[in-house]
Design a protein around this motif. Structure first.
Motif, mmCIF file in Angstrom:
data_model
loop_
_atom_site.group_PDB
_atom_site.id
_atom_site.type_symbol
_atom_site.label_atom_id
_atom_site.label_comp_id
_atom_site.label_asym_id
_atom_site.label_seq_id
_atom_site.Cartn_x
_atom_site.Cartn_y
_atom_site.Cartn_z
ATOM 1 N N GLY A 53 5.557 2.380 -98.451
ATOM 2 C CA GLY A 53 5.973 3.216 -97.327
ATOM 3 C C GLY A 53 4.772 3.942 -96.751
ATOM 4 O O GLY A 53 3.632 3.715 -97.171
ATOM 5 N N ARG A 54 5.022 4.822 -95.803
ATOM 6 C CA ARG A 54 3.940 5.535 -95.119
ATOM 7 C C ARG A 54 3.673 6.862 -95.816
ATOM 8 O O ARG A 54 4.510 7.774 -95.778
ATOM 9 C CB ARG A 54 4.326 5.762 -93.649
ATOM 10 N N SER A 55 2.511 6.985 -96.428
ATOM 11 C CA SER A 55 2.235 8.216 -97.179
ATOM 12 C C SER A 55 1.927 9.386 -96.249
ATOM 13 O O SER A 55 2.148 10.542 -96.619
ATOM 14 C CB SER A 55 1.105 8.004 -98.182
ATOM 15 N N GLY A 56 1.466 9.091 -95.033
ATOM 16 C CA GLY A 56 1.112 10.167 -94.101
ATOM 17 C C GLY A 56 2.296 10.926 -93.550
ATOM 18 O O GLY A 56 2.126 11.987 -92.951
ATOM 19 N N THR A 57 3.502 10.402 -93.736
ATOM 20 C CA THR A 57 4.685 11.100 -93.226
ATOM 21 C C THR A 57 5.581 11.594 -94.360
ATOM 22 O O THR A 57 6.765 11.851 -94.152
ATOM 23 C CB THR A 57 5.489 10.206 -92.242
ATOM 24 N N SER A 69 9.547 5.065 -91.718
ATOM 25 C CA SER A 69 8.223 5.705 -91.717
ATOM 26 C C SER A 69 8.148 6.999 -90.922
ATOM 27 O O SER A 69 7.095 7.628 -90.861
ATOM 28 C CB SER A 69 7.174 4.725 -91.183
ATOM 29 N N ASP A 108 -3.346 5.489 -94.043
ATOM 30 C CA ASP A 108 -2.302 4.468 -94.195
ATOM 31 C C ASP A 108 -2.790 3.144 -93.627
ATOM 32 O O ASP A 108 -3.514 3.108 -92.639
ATOM 33 C CB ASP A 108 -1.005 4.901 -93.489
ATOM 34 N N HIS A 118 3.850 -1.731 -94.117
ATOM 35 C CA HIS A 118 2.773 -0.975 -94.762
ATOM 36 C C HIS A 118 2.220 -1.741 -95.957
ATOM 37 O O HIS A 118 2.978 -2.268 -96.766
ATOM 38 C CB HIS A 118 3.276 0.394 -95.225
ATOM 39 N N VAL A 142 3.606 14.746 -86.897
ATOM 40 C CA VAL A 142 4.860 14.069 -87.207
ATOM 41 C C VAL A 142 5.881 14.456 -86.142
ATOM 42 O O VAL A 142 5.976 15.629 -85.756
ATOM 43 C CB VAL A 142 5.396 14.472 -88.599
ATOM 44 N N ASN A 199 8.596 5.944 -83.449
ATOM 45 C CA ASN A 199 9.633 6.641 -84.230
ATOM 46 C C ASN A 199 9.210 8.045 -84.645
ATOM 47 O O ASN A 199 9.931 8.707 -85.381
ATOM 48 C CB ASN A 199 9.983 5.810 -85.475
ATOM 49 N N ALA A 235 6.224 8.626 -86.224
ATOM 50 C CA ALA A 235 5.233 8.576 -87.304
ATOM 51 C C ALA A 235 3.902 9.107 -86.789
ATOM 52 O O ALA A 235 3.464 8.739 -85.695
ATOM 53 C CB ALA A 235 5.081 7.155 -87.839
ATOM 54 N N SER A 236 3.275 9.953 -87.582
ATOM 55 C CA SER A 236 2.001 10.550 -87.193
ATOM 56 C C SER A 236 0.842 9.631 -87.540
ATOM 57 O O SER A 236 0.978 8.708 -88.338
ATOM 58 C CB SER A 236 1.830 11.883 -87.930
ATOM 59 N N ARG A 240 -3.273 9.556 -88.849
ATOM 60 C CA ARG A 240 -4.325 10.314 -89.525
ATOM 61 C C ARG A 240 -5.660 9.625 -89.304
ATOM 62 O O ARG A 240 -5.727 8.403 -89.126
ATOM 63 C CB ARG A 240 -4.039 10.412 -91.027
ATOM 64 N N ASP A 253 -6.588 5.882 -90.523
ATOM 65 C CA ASP A 253 -5.520 4.876 -90.517
ATOM 66 C C ASP A 253 -6.123 3.541 -90.100
ATOM 67 O O ASP A 253 -6.996 3.477 -89.220
ATOM 68 C CB ASP A 253 -4.401 5.261 -89.537
#
Lengths: 397, 397
Positions: free
Chosen positions: A147-151, A240, B109, B146, B198, B316, B318-319, B321, B324
């Motif tokens: 999954g997305r660790s940043g979120t 995510s 990510d 991911h 986010v 959606n 998702a941020s 970083r 990435d």
């Protein structure tokens, strides 16, 4: 049970907190107070802990490994039992209400498993009604994905309803807009410490050396986005946008009395998934939607041991980093009121859940607040609490 | 073309290098030399760049954003053209052979897309011979998932053959052991800079502000492990053992002349995937297996623009970083010798690839070395090189 019983000296979870006038540091919780551990260690002249706990994440502590984790807990329990050092503890103590709790771990990689047989069976029946509920691989390996660790966000963070593509069976073209099937997944997360090298693996019996602790986890899921995107490469935007972690990591040592045998595994798994250190955990979860308890998922029914999940994750040579997070997947028991997602509770909208205020839910509405709590048997008898994970849905922007 | 032409003043990729007697810092490449940028900036009294480049990753530079990226490149090109500062440059220059190149970015990510229509068609035909080659969602959205950011390694790192479960059609039970279908995926990776919150999204036309640069990428794949595990949650251990990134990140500004229109997109994508900043890239990849060029995949045929991939990834909420990484997915052209994986080149073992030494390959053998290189039109005419990505397979342990 009151806070002092659930958050006693045999619990002592780790978190990160700051006050209005001070930087963030590692803390523990005792009753309805937090104890600042860098402050306490400094006052007690323990330089190692003072340095390691004077950080805005648990990662410098995670990298120390099992023996240091034990030593820190022994130091902490000893000082809390020592009448002569009461003053030091009092000076490092603040009311929980006066601090801000932060995401306690800088998440490295986040993997989500799918370890509840009942959940996988329910979801398979709903999403693939014409096929076998469990895929042929399910009982041979703990299925997982990244999954997305940043979120990954801390409990209390609002969750913006995700926007995206969806396409129902009867839609000629995909539609775009806010998810109309926004759901929760009540899960248990495991925090990893101790780095390993790429190209090596961690066995079931070595896994315990890397399992630092446990935290409740809500893997919010947009079922409509997920259903349209997930073939062939798995869930992506349907997950995510946000995943919420408890601010409190309960150390594995606090859960010694919660360990119990796994359910029988049939067929017998391959050698690399066998070992002596196989266990379930007697965690009793509770899911509240606004003011209604909608489910009480029992973790003890989970098919795969956390040590099997970690052994599987690394069997191909994948390395571990401090702050890796892997989650169990949705925890669902056999009974209807033990299901860990609305998808299952309302059976894909066919049997809406009735709330105490008289309204019904198949999926989440804007303004809904979901809170997951849990208790476990404590080492010294009685029960201890895990930190709650809570989030409120706010409208799409 | 020699090194000086391919690695000229209109190229100037970024990397991180160390010498035997010095710490790691950000460097660029000119011909067969590296220039230490922190050293150079200090000598030129530009404190900002001295500080930002005196790091073991590009992340502090990535967080600066587009205008700083441009300013740094302008400063660097100006100093390299300035006869009066030749001495400063010379003092910061070292032969490439004398430095160690490191993973240039601390990966946040990592997302892998699936943006080549020809690759998706080939894989679909091989894996799902009875269904449509492309899944129904393929032309509506850039499919992605991911991957594991902790196992992204720098070019030159040996790759240990992964071990795991596999189960062929005729196997009554899953088998365990070293992968027997170990493959490559020749891809192009995109490095992201500039954090977002986010709950917000980045449009197609805003995406360019976050696209720092490009690097060749090999997404090693164990096809047998992948085939058994990937339903229903996607690839996991079949990919997560290692992914190799070039040590050189080519800034988007060096690829201005490589931009070209996308292939026609039919059906027309949804609004959020439209914009003015849509482009393909005229990158000509070359895949060498030991001493044989086995493929020349053309990036210009890729279906989705990098800006569409980034807009999709964030739609959606998702941020993003700093650090990435998103990759294009395997680059495959129409012709057989343009396919970017052995799975496709040897058509799942049915048409083995013949190497110059007279041996054949359907998948990788221990000791095999795979090297991916690429060139692109340079801003000032001629061509520039992207940094190579190379790895050798070593036996399972």
């Amino acid at each position: 049970m009151n806070g002092t019983e659930l958050w006693g000296i045999d619990n002592l979870p780790y978190g990160v907190a700051s006050t209005a006038d001070g930087g963030a540091q590692v803390v523990t919780r005792l009753g309805d107070d937090v104890i600042e551990l860098a402050t306490l260690a400094k006052a007690d002249s323990v330089r190692k802990w003072a340095r390691i706990f004077d950080n805005s994440s648990l990662n410098p502590f995670l990298t120390q490994g099992r023996s240091s984790w034990s030593a820190a807990r022994e130091w902490l329990q000893a000082i809390l039992r020592d009448d002569e050092r009461k003053g030091l503890v009092a000076a490092a103590t603040k009311p929980l209400a006066d601090v801000t709790l932060h995401l306690p771990v800088q998440i490295a990689d986040y993997v989500d498993f799918y370890a509840s047989e009942q959940h996988a069976t329910n979801v398979g029946s709903i999403f693939r009604p014409d096929g076998a509920a469990l895929t042929p691989n399910w009982k041979h390996l703990p299925i997982g994905y990244h999954g997305r660790s940043g979120t990954v966000v801390v409990s209390g963070t609002d969750v913006v309803r995700p926007v995206g593509q969806r396409k129902g069976k009867d839609d000629p073209e995909p539609l775009f807009g806010p998810s109309v099937r926004l759901d929760i997944e009540a899960e248990v997360g495991f925090i990893v410490g101790g780095e390993t090298e790429v190209g090596t693996r961690v066995s079931v019996d070595e896994a315990g050396e890397h399992l630092f602790g446990v935290a409740l986890f809500n893997d919010w899921s947009a079922r409509d986005i997920q259903a349209w995107e997930y073939v062939p490469l798995g869930p992506f935007l349907g997950k995510s946008f946000a995943s919420t972690l408890s601010p409190w990591i309960t150390p594995m040592e606090a859960l010694k009395a919660a360990k119990l045998p796994l359910p029988a595994q049939d067929p017998k798994p391959l050698d690399y998934l066998r070992g002596d250190d196989l266990f379930g955990l007697d965690l009793e979860l509770e899911v509240r939607l606004n003011d209604t308890v909608v489910s009480r998922p029992p973790y003890k029914k989970m098919y795969w041991s956390p040590t099997q999940m970690l052994a599987h994750l690394t069997v191909n040579g994948a390395s571990l980093r401090d702050g890796d997070l892997f989650a169990s997947g949705t925890v669902s028991g056999d009974a209807r009121d033990q299901r860990g997602s609305l998808l299952e509770l309302a059976w894909s909208g066919k049997e809406p859940v009735r709330l105490d205020d008289g309204t019904e839910r198949s999926f989440l509405e804007d303004g809904d607040i979901v809170t997951i709590t849990a208790t476990a048997p404590a080492p010294d008898g009685g029960r201890l609490a895990l930190g709650e994970v809570s989030g409120r849905i706010i409208p799409s922007v």
